[in-house]
Design a protein around this motif. Structure first.
Motif, PDB file in Angstrom:
ATOM      1  N   ASP A 501       0.850  -1.198   0.000  1.00 60.07           N
ATOM      2  CA  ASP A 501       0.000   0.000   0.000  1.00 60.07           C
ATOM      3  C   ASP A 501       0.884   1.246   0.000  1.00 60.07           C
ATOM      4  OD1 ASP A 501      -1.714   2.084   0.488  1.00 60.07           O
ATOM      5  OD2 ASP A 501      -2.723   1.153   2.206  1.00 60.07           O
ATOM      6  N   PRO A 502       0.816   2.080  -1.053  1.00 60.05           N
ATOM      7  CA  PRO A 502       1.688   3.269  -1.116  1.00 60.05           C
ATOM      8  C   PRO A 502       1.408   4.291  -0.016  1.00 60.05           C
ATOM      9  CG  PRO A 502       0.094   3.256  -2.939  1.00 60.05           C
ATOM     10  CD  PRO A 502      -0.024   1.937  -2.260  1.00 60.05           C
ATOM     11  N   LYS A 503       0.237   4.192   0.624  1.00 62.18           N
ATOM     12  CA  LYS A 503      -0.050   5.104   1.743  1.00 62.18           C
ATOM     13  C   LYS A 503       0.680   4.653   3.011  1.00 62.18           C
ATOM     14  CE  LYS A 503      -4.622   6.277  -0.032  1.00 62.18           C
ATOM     15  NZ  LYS A 503      -6.056   5.961   0.101  1.00 62.18           N
ATOM     16  N   GLU A 504       0.964   3.359   3.090  1.00 64.57           N
ATOM     17  CA  GLU A 504       1.681   2.812   4.245  1.00 64.57           C
ATOM     18  C   GLU A 504       3.184   2.744   4.001  1.00 64.57           C
ATOM     19  OE1 GLU A 504       0.750   1.519   7.410  1.00 64.57           O
ATOM     20  OE2 GLU A 504      -0.957   2.781   6.958  1.00 64.57           O
ATOM     21  N   TRP A 505       3.559   2.514   2.735  1.00 63.58           N
ATOM     22  CA  TRP A 505       4.959   2.330   2.360  1.00 63.58           C
ATOM     23  C   TRP A 505       5.401   3.521   1.509  1.00 63.58           C
ATOM     24  CZ3 TRP A 505       8.021  -1.435   4.292  1.00 63.58           C
ATOM     25  CH2 TRP A 505       7.376  -2.460   4.988  1.00 63.58           C
ATOM     26  N   ILE A 506       6.134   4.419   2.134  1.00 62.87           N
ATOM     27  CA  ILE A 506       6.474   5.701   1.513  1.00 62.87           C
ATOM     28  C   ILE A 506       7.842   5.628   0.826  1.00 62.87           C
ATOM     29  CG2 ILE A 506       6.602   8.195   1.911  1.00 62.87           C
ATOM     30  CD1 ILE A 506       3.937   6.835   2.828  1.00 62.87           C
ATOM     31  N   TYR A 507       7.921   6.134  -0.394  1.00 61.48           N
ATOM     32  CA  TYR A 507       9.201   6.204  -1.108  1.00 61.48           C
ATOM     33  C   TYR A 507       9.981   7.440  -0.685  1.00 61.48           C
ATOM     34  CZ  TYR A 507       9.142   2.468  -4.575  1.00 61.48           C
ATOM     35  OH  TYR A 507       9.209   1.237  -5.195  1.00 61.48           O
ATOM     36  N   CYS A 508      11.283   7.254  -0.449  1.00 59.32           N
ATOM     37  CA  CYS A 508      12.175   8.395  -0.189  1.00 59.32           C
ATOM     38  C   CYS A 508      12.911   8.771  -1.464  1.00 59.32           C
ATOM     39  CB  CYS A 508      13.232   8.017   0.848  1.00 59.32           C
ATOM     40  SG  CYS A 508      12.550   7.652   2.428  1.00 59.32           S
ATOM     41  N   SER A 509      12.721   7.987  -2.522  1.00 62.73           N
ATOM     42  CA  SER A 509      13.463   8.202  -3.762  1.00 62.73           C
ATOM     43  C   SER A 509      12.585   7.773  -4.926  1.00 62.73           C
ATOM     44  CB  SER A 509      14.738   7.361  -3.747  1.00 62.73           C
ATOM     45  OG  SER A 509      14.394   5.983  -3.667  1.00 62.73           O
ATOM     46  N   GLU A 510      13.119   7.935  -6.118  1.00 59.40           N
ATOM     47  CA  GLU A 510      12.360   7.479  -7.280  1.00 59.40           C
ATOM     48  C   GLU A 510      12.176   5.964  -7.217  1.00 59.40           C
ATOM     49  OE1 GLU A 510      15.017   7.032 -11.006  1.00 59.40           O
ATOM     50  OE2 GLU A 510      15.988   8.606  -9.830  1.00 59.40           O
ATOM     51  N   CYS A 511      11.102   5.482  -7.813  1.00 54.34           N
ATOM     52  CA  CYS A 511      10.798   4.053  -7.795  1.00 54.34           C
ATOM     53  C   CYS A 511      11.484   3.371  -8.977  1.00 54.34           C
ATOM     54  CB  CYS A 511       9.285   3.862  -7.872  1.00 54.34           C
ATOM     55  SG  CYS A 511       8.779   2.157  -8.063  1.00 54.34           S
ATOM     56  N   PRO A 512      12.331   2.336  -8.741  1.00 56.44           N
ATOM     57  CA  PRO A 512      12.955   1.631  -9.863  1.00 56.44           C
ATOM     58  C   PRO A 512      11.878   1.009 -10.760  1.00 56.44           C
ATOM     59  CG  PRO A 512      13.976   1.017  -7.767  1.00 56.44           C
ATOM     60  CD  PRO A 512      12.753   1.812  -7.439  1.00 56.44           C
ATOM     61  N   ALA A 513      12.176   0.919 -12.059  1.00 56.07           N
ATOM     62  CA  ALA A 513      11.186   0.453 -13.040  1.00 56.07           C
ATOM     63  C   ALA A 513      10.618  -0.918 -12.700  1.00 56.07           C
ATOM     64  CB  ALA A 513      11.835   0.431 -14.424  1.00 56.07           C
ATOM     65  N   ALA A 514      11.464  -1.791 -12.164  1.00 57.14           N
ATOM     66  CA  ALA A 514      11.008  -3.158 -11.876  1.00 57.14           C
ATOM     67  C   ALA A 514       9.983  -3.219 -10.754  1.00 57.14           C
ATOM     68  CB  ALA A 514      12.210  -4.034 -11.519  1.00 57.14           C
ATOM     69  N   TRP A 515       9.819  -2.111 -10.017  1.00 58.60           N
ATOM     70  CA  TRP A 515       8.917  -2.137  -8.863  1.00 58.60           C
ATOM     71  C   TRP A 515       7.759  -1.142  -9.022  1.00 58.60           C
ATOM     72  CZ3 TRP A 515      10.262  -5.831  -5.326  1.00 58.60           C
ATOM     73  CH2 TRP A 515      11.574  -6.313  -5.415  1.00 58.60           C
ATOM     74  N   ASN A 516       7.540  -0.658 -10.221  1.00 56.75           N
ATOM     75  CA  ASN A 516       6.537   0.400 -10.380  1.00 56.75           C
ATOM     76  C   ASN A 516       5.177  -0.111 -10.848  1.00 56.75           C
ATOM     77  OD1 ASN A 516       6.892  -0.209 -13.035  1.00 56.75           O
ATOM     78  ND2 ASN A 516       7.805   1.760 -13.619  1.00 56.75           N
ATOM     79  N   GLY A 517       4.937  -1.413 -10.613  1.00 58.95           N
ATOM     80  CA  GLY A 517       3.643  -1.971 -10.991  1.00 58.95           C
ATOM     81  C   GLY A 517       3.671  -2.664 -12.332  1.00 58.95           C
ATOM     82  N   SER A 518       4.853  -2.740 -12.961  1.00 52.51           N
ATOM     83  CA  SER A 518       4.939  -3.368 -14.274  1.00 52.51           C
ATOM     84  C   SER A 518       4.899  -4.881 -14.192  1.00 52.51           C
ATOM     85  CB  SER A 518       6.250  -2.949 -14.959  1.00 52.51           C
ATOM     86  OG  SER A 518       7.350  -3.441 -14.221  1.00 52.51           O
ATOM     87  N   GLY A 519       5.038  -5.417 -12.985  1.00 52.20           N
ATOM     88  CA  GLY A 519       5.030  -6.873 -12.816  1.00 52.20           C
ATOM     89  C   GLY A 519       6.353  -7.509 -13.198  1.00 52.20           C
TER      90      GLY A 519
END
Length: 604
Positions: A501-519
């Motif tokens: 859940d992005p509301k619970e798990w906050i990014y401090c940096s840009e999200c790497p491509a492999a983890w951005n919902g692309s599966g």
């Protein structure tokens, strides 16, 4: 080759072990030993407490011998001069270790060694660098920082090097900022060794520590990759670093686990991974190391105790040429007789003797009292019984444990905590009654001090909203007394499947491509047939738990890595917990800190 002084008597791990240990050894070999290696030239190696523990975790003495090391010394102690040999100082950048270096080269007429090659495990402060420069600069041929400030405990597990860290993180009388800064710096050295610049995320609750630490890590990663040796700026890699605070899952820290490694460290007196035991045919005490040098240990450490007790006798039968010898019930004395008859198999059987001894001792404890505790603990932890029915009255589950005189205070405290965790807190009046029933008034801080970890002990309106949703595991096969799954396993699987859940798990940096919902790291990924390519291209999920991790959480890293081949999971923490030590640490939070030396020098 000899280990000198107090360094004698300790075993080092094999360099050929896979994973994190191998990566660290290759880095040390390349940065330290390869740099000053010459044909037919022997050298002395000087270590301090941390670097001894570091080397012990990833190489053995034969590896050092192959690198031209003839003697290993403790930098803090006086040692015999060997003026015809050069010395490698692999030390931490602390005043104590630097003073040991300077003492060996006080004046030219009394140099203990021909020259010094100095390698610091981490960044050396200017004040120490200037101290060396003004004292013994002429003796030093090389001075370099290696940047390894963590211990590779296992192939997928690491810990940091911070004394009294639990007290420093959670005591109400201690400022946590400096500890978080050191922790962040040490995590960055792990990322550097793995050549990863991961996307950093943190879990919002229960305290703000994970937020502060995650932001410090990201800040230091930016600095680290701007100032690498080649002067290149490294972008984000296809890896992710998740940071959580210990209070995110208090249940897994106090529950009795029945998988082998967790059970052994919980129930038996293991110190520094050393197990002491006696065989039936000898009164002499033996010592064994429970580490990845032991193939059988690696094979069975994450298995349920029921499987382990079946597996060891089966392995003994496999290597036995005499069926008769093993047809009878396998006991320690039978095994000792078998060993005498079969010298050729003595080494293999010795390992099985050890693990049979460990397993039998675990089962004695299990049958004497742990078995009775486990059903109550599982019901309290899950809120359902073995049939999946909801527990309607938690107190009816708890009270028989408190009134049972065969259970020690620690067991009763663990049960009370599971009751409180399950209820998201209780009233002060109820807590006082439970403490009285269990007769643990002097140890009540083991319960009440959990508030410093952000875990609600006294219920409030805020604590009622705290319970996280869990993954549905009703279709998974489990033993009735091992139904609980550590929360970290949900987190690992959700992260790989991009379900955090992005509301619970906050990014401090840009999200790497492999983890951005692309599966891209999905379990459904089609694997390459070439295993080398697959390992090279897989993503890494690094999990860091501030405040200690359990053996069951370490196990989850291996299980999930095995299930999701496209992602390697590395789990780390400030230290490894056992339930009893954790409760002692929690109790000590309301007392002044007592400093302890966390490492002893041991090399074989």
């Amino acid at each position: 080759v000899r280990a000198s002084g107090s360094t004698a008597g300790v075993k080092m791990a094999p360099a050929e072990v896979r994973g994190l240990k191998n990566v660290v050894w290759k880095k040390i070999k390349l940065a330290v030993f390869d740099e000053c290696k010459k044909e037919d030239e022997w050298k002395v190696l000087l270590l301090d407490h941390f670097t001894t523990k570091l080397l012990s975790s990833c190489c053995k003495m034969s590896d050092l011998l192959a690198e031209g090391i003839s003697v290993v010394e403790d930098v803090h102690k006086n040692h015999e001069p060997v003026p015809h040999l050069k010395a490698i100082y692999f030390i931490t950048p602390t005043e104590k270790s630097v003073d040991g270096l300077i003492r060996d080269f006080k004046n030219k007429s009394s140099y203990k060694y021909k020259a010094a090659y100095v390698y610091f495990s981490d960044f050396c402060p200017d004040v120490l660098f200037h101290k060396i420069k003004s004292s013994c600069a002429k003796a030093i041929k090389r001075c370099k920082e290696i940047n390894i400030s963590f211990i590779p405990q296992e192939s997928q597990v690491f810990t940091l090097h911070i004394p009294d860290v639990f007290h420093s993180c959670y005591s109400p009388d201690v400022e946590i900022e400096s500890v978080l800064d050191i922790t962040a710096q040490q995590i960055v050295t792990l990322c550097g060794i793995l050549d990863e610049n991961p996307g950093v995320r943190y879990k919002k609750q229960p305290l703000d520590n994970a937020n502060a630490l995650a932001n410090l890590v990201e800040e230091k990663l930016v600095h680290y990759y701007k100032t690498d040796e080649e002067g290149k700026v490294k972008g984000k890699t296809q890896s992710q670093l998740l940071i959580v605070d210990r209070g995110f899952d208090p249940v897994s820290t106090v529950l009795h686990e029945l998988t082998f490694q967790a059970m052994v460290y919980d129930l038996l007196p293991i110190e520094k991974d050393i197990y002491r035991y006696q065989t039936d045919d000898s009164n002499k005490e033996k010592e064994a190391y429970l580490d990845e040098h032991d193939e059988l240990w690696v094979k069975i450490r994450h298995k349920h105790i029921a499987y382990v007790l079946e597996e060891i006798p089966r392995l003994v039968k496999e290597i036995s040429s005499s069926k008769k010898a093993t047809e009878a019930k396998l006991t320690m004395s039978n095994l000792a007789q078998l060993m005498k008859k079969m010298p050729h198999f003595r080494k293999q059987l010795s390992t099985q003797t050890l693990h049979l001894n460990v397993a039998e001792n675990c089962m004695k404890k299990f049958q004497s009292h742990v078995e009775k505790l486990c059903k109550s603990e599982q019901d309290l932890a899950l809120g359902t019984d073995a049939e999946g029915q909801k527990v309607r009255d938690f107190m009816r589950v708890l009270l028989p444990v408190l009134f049972n005189k065969s259970f020690d205070p620690y067991d009763k405290i663990r049960a009370i905590l599971l009751y409180i965790f399950g209820m998201n807190g209780t009233t002060q009046e109820n807590l006082d009654k439970l403490i009285q029933h269990a007769q643990i008034i002097s140890d009540s801080d083991m319960i009440e001090n959990w508030k410093y970890l952000g875990v609600p002990i006294i219920s409030s309106s805020a604590s009622q909203q705290r319970k996280p949703a869990r993954r549905n595991r009703s279709q998974e096969e489990t033993f009735q007394l091992s139904r609980w799954t550590p929360v970290i396993k949900d987190i690992m699987e959700d992260a790989i499947e991009n379900k955090l859940d992005p509301k619970e798990w906050i990014y401090c940096s840009e999200c790497p491509a492999a983890w951005n919902g692309s599966g891209a790291v999905s379990a459904r990924q089609k694997y390459k047939t070439n295993m080398t390519d697959e390992r090279k291209n897989e993503t890494k999920l690094i999990i860091f738990i501030l405040g200690g991790m359990t053996h069951s959480e370490m196990r989850c890293a291996y299980e999930v890595s095995e299930a999701y081949k496209s992602c390697e999971i590395i789990i780390g923490s400030t230290h490894i917990l056992t339930p009893k030590r954790l409760l002692d640490d929690v109790k000590a939070l309301s007392k002044p800190k007592v400093s302890q030396d966390t490492f002893s020098l041991i090399i074989e």
